[in-house]
Design an enzyme around this catalytic site. Structure first.
Site, PDB file in Angstrom:
ATOM      1  CG  ASP A  98      40.197  45.933  34.128  1.00  0.00           C
ATOM      2  OD1 ASP A  98      40.056  45.364  35.217  1.00  0.00           O
ATOM      3  OD2 ASP A  98      41.306  46.232  33.659  1.00  0.00           O
ATOM      4  CG  ASP A  99      38.909  46.174  38.465  1.00  0.00           C
ATOM      5  OD1 ASP A  99      39.252  45.016  38.183  1.00  0.00           O
ATOM      6  OD2 ASP A  99      39.649  46.964  39.082  1.00  0.00           O
ATOM      7  CB  CYS A 112      43.336  42.163  35.827  1.00  0.00           C
ATOM      8  SG  CYS A 112      42.477  43.635  36.420  1.00  0.00           S
ATOM      9  CG  ASP A 145      38.847  41.746  34.713  1.00  0.00           C
ATOM     10  OD1 ASP A 145      37.994  42.380  35.371  1.00  0.00           O
ATOM     11  OD2 ASP A 145      39.966  42.223  34.423  1.00  0.00           O
ATOM     12  CG  ASN A 146      38.293  41.543  38.727  1.00  0.00           C
ATOM     13  OD1 ASN A 146      39.302  41.392  38.029  1.00  0.00           O
ATOM     14  ND2 ASN A 146      37.952  42.712  39.232  1.00  0.00           N
TER      15      ASN A 146
END
Length: 494
Positions: A48-49, A81, A316-317
């Site tokens: 995540d991130d 997200c 996710d990013n």
């Protein structure tokens, strides 16, 4: 960023023998390089991130890179997200999933569920083909084990045989975990540290699935390194003195910056110190994730299924920390936020290679489905990556990816827009190719960065483009932002 292990036999599932490669139909490898299971397993670890500049601090992922293929231009459809995860599950752009933000009528778990998107994901497709499927960790923003949905508490969406999902797990402790339809409370002891709990559950799932002689698909979706980036106790003192990278974009504004960005002040020394501390904590928090990769691979080897398993590691990013005078955050169209590594390793996959193909998170669901021999609906916007994995030419792939963004107001319930440092830009759509990034804002502002001469995106040269070129870019972007299903492939070749 993503890592995928793919068996050669799966390559043969992608298309009939003899299919030739064109821009409208990429080349398919039909001859397996090595023998593998008829239905290979898939293990997908999603962070995540995670920004790509954290890769040097993850030795297990680097090992995976040396054993497989790295995709240098893997771009997410939305640098936020929930919209990104919705695209991963379905293979569809945010404008088609209807999930445009983390919360509200057009965002979060509520939009995904009410729109019926859960009924057609890679999980439902693989389960229908006999796979044991497991989802662990973070599902979608707004999901809570304590809520009753469709008469279930905790709610388990279609497609998942095992469900070990947490609602708000950002702190790493003191969370509730939905174990199928039961709730497991966890406290603040070291053994409750969420990444370690998920690692143990994941390795147990691998062991049991292999013993049952069933193909399996495991997704472990983490809250790490999303803020507050809590490391495991054993990593709290790792990387003493580590600072955030000072790329040429650090504390710099692009020339002719759009209005929302142009008003950003230079970073103070205190702000730079905070950025360094956050980067260090992010690196520390990822150490347990890196260890998880090693443990999962060891579990696969012990179970005798390593050669028949696809491992996927990703994010996710991306994330910016000081670039363009922006403090901690994401959601921009800059490469810091939208371009994350994709690495694929495994039998039949070219080792130690790099692909420059314009791949996207919408390509993951159809890839997983093709691996498992499942059909891919014409509603899916993405394309299976299997034709690229043996080192096939990038020239047969799409040339442009779409990035979408919906401005989000500050909200105490949104971990990414809760009044902190993160800035949500105005609405925009963008084209990302291997040679340029073109952005159109709803306000009428535009950006154009020539990535060949300006890889750090420091010179917005849209004002130097002629009318014909601008018309072409606008038309190409319009086709992509309105595309659906199979039509997105041709739209991705402007």
């Amino acid at each position: 960023m993503l890592v995928l292990m793919v068996g050669a036999a799966a390559l043969a599932l992608a298309a009939p023998s003899g299919m030739a490669g064109t821009k409208n139909s990429p080349a398919i490898t039909t001859q397996p390089v090595a023998a593998t299971a008829e239905k290979p397993n898939i293990v997908f670890v999603l962070t995540d991130d995670m920004s790509s500049n954290l890769l040097p601090h993850m030795p297990e992922v680097q090992k995976l890179q040396s054993q497989g293929m790295t995709f240098s231009d893997f771009v997410v459809s939305n640098s936020l997200c929930c919209p990104s995860r919705a695209s991963i599950f379905t293979g569809r752009y945010p404008h088609n999933t209807g999930v445009l933000s983390n919360e509200g009528p057009n965002g979060g778990f509520g939009a995904f569920h009410s729109g019926g998107e859960e009924r057609d994901t890679f999980a439902t497709a693989l389960q229908a083909k006999g796979y044991r499927t497991a989802m662990m960790g973070k599902y979608l923003n707004g999901y809570s084990p304590s809520d009753t949905v469709a008469g279930q508490k905790p709610y388990v969406p279609p497609g998942w045989n095992q469900w070990d999902v947490v609602g708000g797990g950002y702190e790493g402790y003191n969370y509730k975990l939905a174990h199928n339809h039961e709730i497991e409370p966890h406290g603040d002891r070291p053994k409750d540290y969420l990444t370690d709990v998920l690692s143990k559950k994941g390795t147990n799932f691998v062991k049991k699935s292999a013993a049952a002689n069933k193909p399996f698909m495991l997704e472990i979706a983490l809250f790490t390194p999303h803020g507050p980036s809590t490391p495991a106790p054993r990593h709290e003192n790792a990387f003493p003195g580590l600072e955030a990278p000072r790329s040429p974009a650090f504390d710099k504004l692009p020339t002719n910056a759009p209005p929302w960005l142009a008003r950003q002040d230079r970073l103070t020394q205190q702000e730079k110190n905070t950025i360094d501390r956050k980067f260090r904590k992010r690196a520390q928090a990822l150490q347990s994730v890196d260890e998880m990769i090693g443990k999962l691979r060891s579990a696969l080897t012990r179970a005798g299924v390593a050669d028949d398993t696809y491992i996927v590691f990703g994010s996710d990013n991306g994330f910016h920390l000081g670039e363009y005078r922006l403090k901690a955050g994401k959601q921009t169209a800059f490469d810091t936020d939208v371009r994350v590594p994709l690495v694929i390793a495994g039998p039949g996959v070219a080792k130690g290679r790099t692909s420059n193909a314009q791949v996207s998170n919408i390509d993951l669901a159809p890839t997983f489905q093709r691996i498992g021999g499942a059909p891919v609906s014409s509603r899916v916007d993405g394309h299976s990556l299997l034709p690229l994995l043996d080192g096939g030419p990038d020239s047969n792939w799409r040339t442009a990816n779409l990035i979408e963004h919906r401005h989000a107001d500050r909200s105490p319930g949104d971990p990414d827009n809760n009044g902190g440092e993160s800035i949500s830009p105005p609405n925009y759509h963008a084209l990302r190719t291997n040679s340029y990034t073109y952005v159109e804002y709803g306000s009428g502002a535009k950006e154009y960065y020539d990535l060949r001469t300006d890889p750090y995106q420091l010179h917005n040269t849209v004002g130097q483009l002629g009318g014909a070129r601008l018309d072409h870019l606008h038309d190409a972007l319009t086709r992509l932002k309105n595309c659906r299903g199979d039509g997105c492939w041709s739209a991705g070749n402007p």
